[in-house]
Design a protein around this motif. Structure first.
Motif, PDB file in Angstrom:
ATOM      1  N   ALA A   1     -10.033 -27.642   3.406  1.00 59.16           N
ATOM      2  CA  ALA A   1     -10.040 -27.201   4.801  1.00 59.16           C
ATOM      3  C   ALA A   1      -9.554 -25.763   4.924  1.00 59.16           C
ATOM      4  O   ALA A   1     -10.100 -24.968   5.695  1.00 59.16           O
ATOM      5  CB  ALA A   1      -9.174 -28.137   5.648  1.00 59.16           C
ATOM      6  N   ASP A   2      -8.518 -25.414   4.163  1.00 62.49           N
ATOM      7  CA  ASP A   2      -7.986 -24.047   4.211  1.00 62.49           C
ATOM      8  C   ASP A   2      -9.015 -23.046   3.696  1.00 62.49           C
ATOM      9  O   ASP A   2      -9.169 -21.955   4.242  1.00 62.49           O
ATOM     10  CB  ASP A   2      -6.699 -23.946   3.394  1.00 62.49           C
ATOM     11  N   LEU A   3      -9.729 -23.417   2.607  1.00 61.11           N
ATOM     12  CA  LEU A   3     -10.755 -22.525   2.074  1.00 61.11           C
ATOM     13  C   LEU A   3     -11.896 -22.351   3.068  1.00 61.11           C
ATOM     14  O   LEU A   3     -12.424 -21.238   3.231  1.00 61.11           O
ATOM     15  CB  LEU A   3     -11.284 -23.075   0.749  1.00 61.11           C
ATOM     16  N   ALA A   4     -12.274 -23.437   3.731  1.00 58.21           N
ATOM     17  CA  ALA A   4     -13.329 -23.352   4.739  1.00 58.21           C
ATOM     18  C   ALA A   4     -12.890 -22.453   5.889  1.00 58.21           C
ATOM     19  O   ALA A   4     -13.674 -21.651   6.408  1.00 58.21           O
ATOM     20  CB  ALA A   4     -13.687 -24.750   5.257  1.00 58.21           C
ATOM     21  N   ARG A   5     -11.623 -22.584   6.285  1.00 52.20           N
ATOM     22  CA  ARG A   5     -11.101 -21.740   7.366  1.00 52.20           C
ATOM     23  C   ARG A   5     -11.091 -20.271   6.935  1.00 52.20           C
ATOM     24  O   ARG A   5     -11.439 -19.380   7.723  1.00 52.20           O
ATOM     25  CB  ARG A   5      -9.691 -22.222   7.727  1.00 52.20           C
ATOM     26  N   LEU A   6     -10.714 -20.031   5.681  1.00 52.14           N
ATOM     27  CA  LEU A   6     -10.696 -18.667   5.170  1.00 52.14           C
ATOM     28  C   LEU A   6     -12.102 -18.085   5.136  1.00 52.14           C
ATOM     29  O   LEU A   6     -12.319 -16.921   5.509  1.00 52.14           O
ATOM     30  CB  LEU A   6     -10.073 -18.638   3.779  1.00 52.14           C
ATOM     31  N   ARG A   7     -13.080 -18.888   4.698  1.00 46.91           N
ATOM     32  CA  ARG A   7     -14.461 -18.403   4.697  1.00 46.91           C
ATOM     33  C   ARG A   7     -14.929 -18.085   6.109  1.00 46.91           C
ATOM     34  O   ARG A   7     -15.664 -17.117   6.331  1.00 46.91           O
ATOM     35  CB  ARG A   7     -15.374 -19.444   4.045  1.00 46.91           C
ATOM     36  N   GLY A   8     -14.485 -18.908   7.074  1.00 47.35           N
ATOM     37  CA  GLY A   8     -14.850 -18.643   8.458  1.00 47.35           C
ATOM     38  C   GLY A   8     -14.269 -17.330   8.956  1.00 47.35           C
ATOM     39  O   GLY A   8     -14.936 -16.559   9.655  1.00 47.35           O
ATOM     40  N   VAL A   9     -13.015 -17.055   8.599  1.00 47.86           N
ATOM     41  CA  VAL A   9     -12.385 -15.794   8.993  1.00 47.86           C
ATOM     42  C   VAL A   9     -13.122 -14.615   8.360  1.00 47.86           C
ATOM     43  O   VAL A   9     -13.387 -13.597   9.020  1.00 47.86           O
ATOM     44  CB  VAL A   9     -10.890 -15.781   8.581  1.00 47.86           C
TER      45      VAL A   9
END
Length: 272
Positions: free
Chosen positions: A95-103
């Motif tokens: 989830a954190d990696l997905a959030r980082l990719r979104g940012v």
């Protein structure tokens, strides 16, 4: 017996930690010299120390560790706790990696503001297409909500169509519809050449023709689709159109290397 320093070295912990465990009654020394106060430990106590450290590192408080140890948790139960905790950590990391990719995708959108190549947008008609589809609900259009829904849907519809022995006649596509409550119905589709009817564990339906769609090609993983969609949005507004409800993503090329993915984004439009 071992001194506290020796026991700490053997147990791969700090002397300070052993003193704290002693103070709270979690791991008492086997012997305390009444004159010097020196603590001594036995090798057998390493078993309890191993359990304390393992359970604590799973995220439990020391009070919870005490309660668990008082129930005499065995090695197999500890392995089960580790497996559960690993799954939770992996889910959080994902989830954190997905959030980082979104940012990062949002930052790329910001960087390209004012430099969008809207010449890449093409108006076209979309022919009707018969598809096998599976559907599920996502909380919103946010990539963190849609991604975990659409990816398993595509894997499942591919598996079901393959089991049914049905020939796929074109590239896969996804389309989305906004619900009244703000959620989004996500549809994963494969073009097929069989008639609608019962007998399948998926829906077969005809997607209608679209008179006018604004389309653009997106290169790369779908996590990075934001700037491409925003380019399309600018073109639609600048050219006197308004978007209608139907939006499709057509998978033109999806190799193992996601950086090589190619999708066509299609939005049905009408003149303002």
């Amino acid at each position: 017996m071992f001194s506290i320093g020796e026991f700490a070295r053997l147990g791969l912990v700090s002397v300070r930690m052993l003193r704290h465990y002693d103070a709270i009654g979690l791991l008492r020394p086997a012997h305390v010299d009444p004159l010097t106060g020196y603590r001594s430990y036995q090798a057998a106590q390493l078993a309890r120390l191993n359990r304390i450290v393992a359970i604590k590192d799973l995220g439990f408080t020391l009070e919870q560790v005490r309660a668990i140890l008082d129930e005499k948790v065995g090695a197999e139960e500890l392995h089960g706790m580790v497996r559960l905790r690993r799954a939770q950590i992996e889910a959080r990391i994902s989830a954190d990696l997905a959030r980082l990719r979104g940012v990062e995708a949002r930052l790329r959108s910001i960087e390209t503001e004012g430099y969008m190549n809207t010449a890449e947008v093409v108006l076209k008609k979309l022919s009707p297409v018969r598809v096998a589809q599976l559907s599920a609900r996502a909380a919103s259009y946010d990539g963190e909500d849609v991604g975990p829904v659409i990816q398993p849907l595509f894997a499942e519809i591919c598996a079901r169509v393959d089991r049914a022995g049905i020939r796929i006649t074109g590239p896969g596509l996804a389309y989305y519809r906004q619900e009244d409550d703000g959620s989004v119905m996500v549809h994963a589709c494969l073009p097929v050449d069989v008639a609608p009817g019962p007998g399948h564990d998926f829906e077969i339906r005809d997607l209608p023709a679209v008179g006018t769609a604004a389309t653009i090609i997106h290169h790369g993983p779908m996590e990075d689709v934001g700037p491409t969609f925003q380019t399309l949005a600018h073109w639609i507004e600048d050219n006197g159109y308004r978007p209608l409800d139907l939006a499709r993503e057509v998978s033109l090329h999806c190799p193992d290397d996601r950086a090589e993915w190619v999708h066509e984004l299609q939005i049905e439009v009408a003149p303002v």
